[in-house]
Design a protein around this motif. Structure first.
Motif, mmCIF file in Angstrom:
data_model
loop_
_atom_site.group_PDB
_atom_site.id
_atom_site.type_symbol
_atom_site.label_atom_id
_atom_site.label_comp_id
_atom_site.label_asym_id
_atom_site.label_seq_id
_atom_site.Cartn_x
_atom_site.Cartn_y
_atom_site.Cartn_z
ATOM 1 N N GLU A 140 80.290 -50.289 46.462
ATOM 2 C CA GLU A 140 79.574 -49.089 46.899
ATOM 3 C C GLU A 140 79.500 -49.004 48.414
ATOM 4 O O GLU A 140 79.719 -47.928 49.000
ATOM 5 N N ARG A 152 74.695 -49.427 34.169
ATOM 6 C CA ARG A 152 73.662 -48.755 34.964
ATOM 7 C C ARG A 152 73.972 -48.862 36.449
ATOM 8 O O ARG A 152 73.776 -47.903 37.208
ATOM 9 N N ARG A 153 74.460 -50.043 36.871
ATOM 10 C CA ARG A 153 74.783 -50.193 38.289
ATOM 11 C C ARG A 153 75.968 -49.304 38.677
ATOM 12 O O ARG A 153 76.005 -48.745 39.778
ATOM 13 N N ARG A 155 76.620 -46.445 37.291
ATOM 14 C CA ARG A 155 76.052 -45.097 37.380
ATOM 15 C C ARG A 155 75.378 -44.871 38.727
ATOM 16 O O ARG A 155 75.560 -43.822 39.361
ATOM 17 N N ASP A 156 74.616 -45.870 39.190
ATOM 18 C CA ASP A 156 73.946 -45.737 40.482
ATOM 19 C C ASP A 156 74.968 -45.612 41.613
ATOM 20 O O ASP A 156 74.769 -44.838 42.562
ATOM 21 N N ARG A 191 76.346 -42.093 41.539
ATOM 22 C CA ARG A 191 75.353 -41.131 42.012
ATOM 23 C C ARG A 191 75.244 -41.160 43.537
ATOM 24 O O ARG A 191 75.142 -40.110 44.187
ATOM 25 N N THR A 192 75.260 -42.349 44.084
ATOM 26 C CA THR A 192 75.206 -42.463 45.540
ATOM 27 C C THR A 192 76.418 -41.807 46.186
ATOM 28 O O THR A 192 76.303 -41.081 47.187
ATOM 29 N N GLY A 220 66.596 -42.225 35.225
ATOM 30 C CA GLY A 220 66.509 -42.969 36.480
ATOM 31 C C GLY A 220 66.656 -42.133 37.723
ATOM 32 O O GLY A 220 66.775 -42.673 38.819
#
Length: 420
Positions: free
Chosen positions: A320, A375-376, A378-379, A382-383, A418
């Motif tokens: 990321e 989930r990570r 997905r985060d 999103r970022t 979330g």
């Protein structure tokens, strides 16, 4: 590769850099293996040059030459065991990294301290043996000679300690991930110095759309470096244009089209001579390699044999960080101009979509079996969707929708929005 390079009448280097153009001196550095060999040779020559005149030193108190010779031979042959330790540590750390992280991770092997320590011990060995033989059957010798040998031995021990600490760092996940990210950031700051401009996003026409193809004729090899200044000089001298069809990191096999040349034509021998090949990818001009390494580490951690989603999450953290860094950079840096402003050389470079696919796609499917990793991911997406320019979001949103759908179907109990 920098975004632009000014060529010159000389075939071996660029001329004055203009506005927005920078020198590519890092492209002309000798290959890493050559630098290693040169350092060892220089240290050996230095040891020889210091050892031969040792009997001629007259300053300071004098001691029995026989005892000094014994000390010198002991220290000289003692450093051989130090060299053996260096190679043992190198082998074990490389093997550990290959089996634990990824076989393509050679950070410790390429650490300058590894080869500098080896070169220094070679020089110390040559100095001790040469000075011991040069002293010969003399009755006495200056204390400066054994003092210098002991001092150099202490320096070798200090280098060995540094080498051990580097080895310890290289077998730890956090240090390895950080080392990859640091090298990647350094490379990206060199390659992509300009911010992304959506108004100038239309790619220019190719440098050489028609012409003669130059093919690879050697054994299979990985393209590691392109000497762009040499190609610029050769293309300008013959009023030609060179469009490379392969990028650093590509595996070349016999018959692969390496480049297309227009105009009077750059000879194949000159063009191929500007390419540095090897058996593996390197960080020098391969901006996709850091993403490949981090994705490989995440994939290995998510494999059923390892089943370590926490490691995959750490790798995703670094993925990321690199993707966010590139989101706002101008990635169209593959065209190089001579001093007159004419495009002479082009090199294919990864675009934004390619980076996202390399970093995310394989990990997406592997992460589908782990709610933590999914989930990570997905985060991460999103970022990126928030930070990337508007025309770079489509490839991110497509993957984000897939993750949301997969996570909601597979893990409805723990899959919360979330967003808040």
């Amino acid at each position: 590769m920098p975004d632009h390079i000014d060529g010159s009448d000389r075939p071996d280097g660029p001329a004055r850099p203009g506005k927005g153009r920078r020198r590519a001196t890092r492209l002309r550095r000798p290959p890493r293996a050559v630098r290693r060999d040169l350092s060892q040779l220089l240290c050996a020559v230095a040891g020889l040059g210091l050892g031969l005149p040792a009997p001629l030193i007259t300053g300071g108190p004098r001691v029995d030459a026989g005892r000094v010779v014994s000390v010198l031979f002991t220290l000289g042959f003692g450093v051989i065991s130090l060299v053996s330790i260096i190679y043992s540590v190198l082998f074990l750390v490389v093997q550990f990294s290959a089996s634990t992280f990824t076989p393509r991770l050679g950070l410790f092997r390429d650490e300058p301290v590894v080869w500098r320590t080896f070169a220094f011990t070679i020089g110390l060995f040559v100095f001790c043996i040469t000075s011991g033989l040069a002293i010969g059957s003399r009755e006495s010798v200056s204390t400066l000679v054994p003092s210098a040998a002991v001092l150099l031995t202490l320096v070798a021990l200090a280098l060995m300690r540094t080498l051990q600490m580097k080895a310890f760092d290289s077998i730890q996940l956090g240090h390895s991930l950080t080392a990859i990210t640091v090298r990647a950031r350094r490379l990206y700051d060199t390659l992509y110095p300009n911010p992304y401009d959506p108004t100038g996003a239309v790619p220019p026409p190719p440098v050489a759309d028609a012409g003669a193809d130059v093919r690879w004729t050697g054994p299979p090899a990985v393209l590691q470096n392109v000497d762009v200044p040499a190609l610029l000089g050769a293309a300008r001298a013959r009023d030609s244009a060179v469009a490379l069809r392969v990028a650093p990191g590509t595996t070349l096999s016999e018959g692969t089209v390496v480049a297309r040349v227009t105009g009077d034509g750059v000879p194949a021998s000159v063009l191929l001579g500007a390419l540095t090949t090897g058996v593996e990818r390197t960080f020098d001009q391969d901006p996709e390699l850091p993403f490949r390494l981090l994705a490989d580490i995440a994939l290995r951690a998510l494999s059923p044999a390892v089943n370590d989603p926490a490691t995959a999450v750490e790798a995703l953290d670094h993925l990321e960080a690199l993707l966010v860094r590139l989101a706002g950079r101008d990635l169209d840096v593959g065209r190089f101009h001579d001093s007159t402003g004419r495009a002479r050389v082009s090199v294919p470079v990864p675009g934004w979509d390619r980076y996202v696919r390399t970093a995310v796609d394989d990990v997406l499917f592997a992460a589908a079996g782990s709610p933590m990793a999914l989930r990570r991911t997905r985060d991460l997406l999103r970022t990126l969707a928030e930070r990337a320019p508007g025309d770079r979001r489509a490839v991110v949103l497509d993957r984000l929708r897939w993750v949301e759908r997969t996570g909601g179907e597979a893990y409805p109990l723990v899959w919360t929005d979330g967003a808040g």
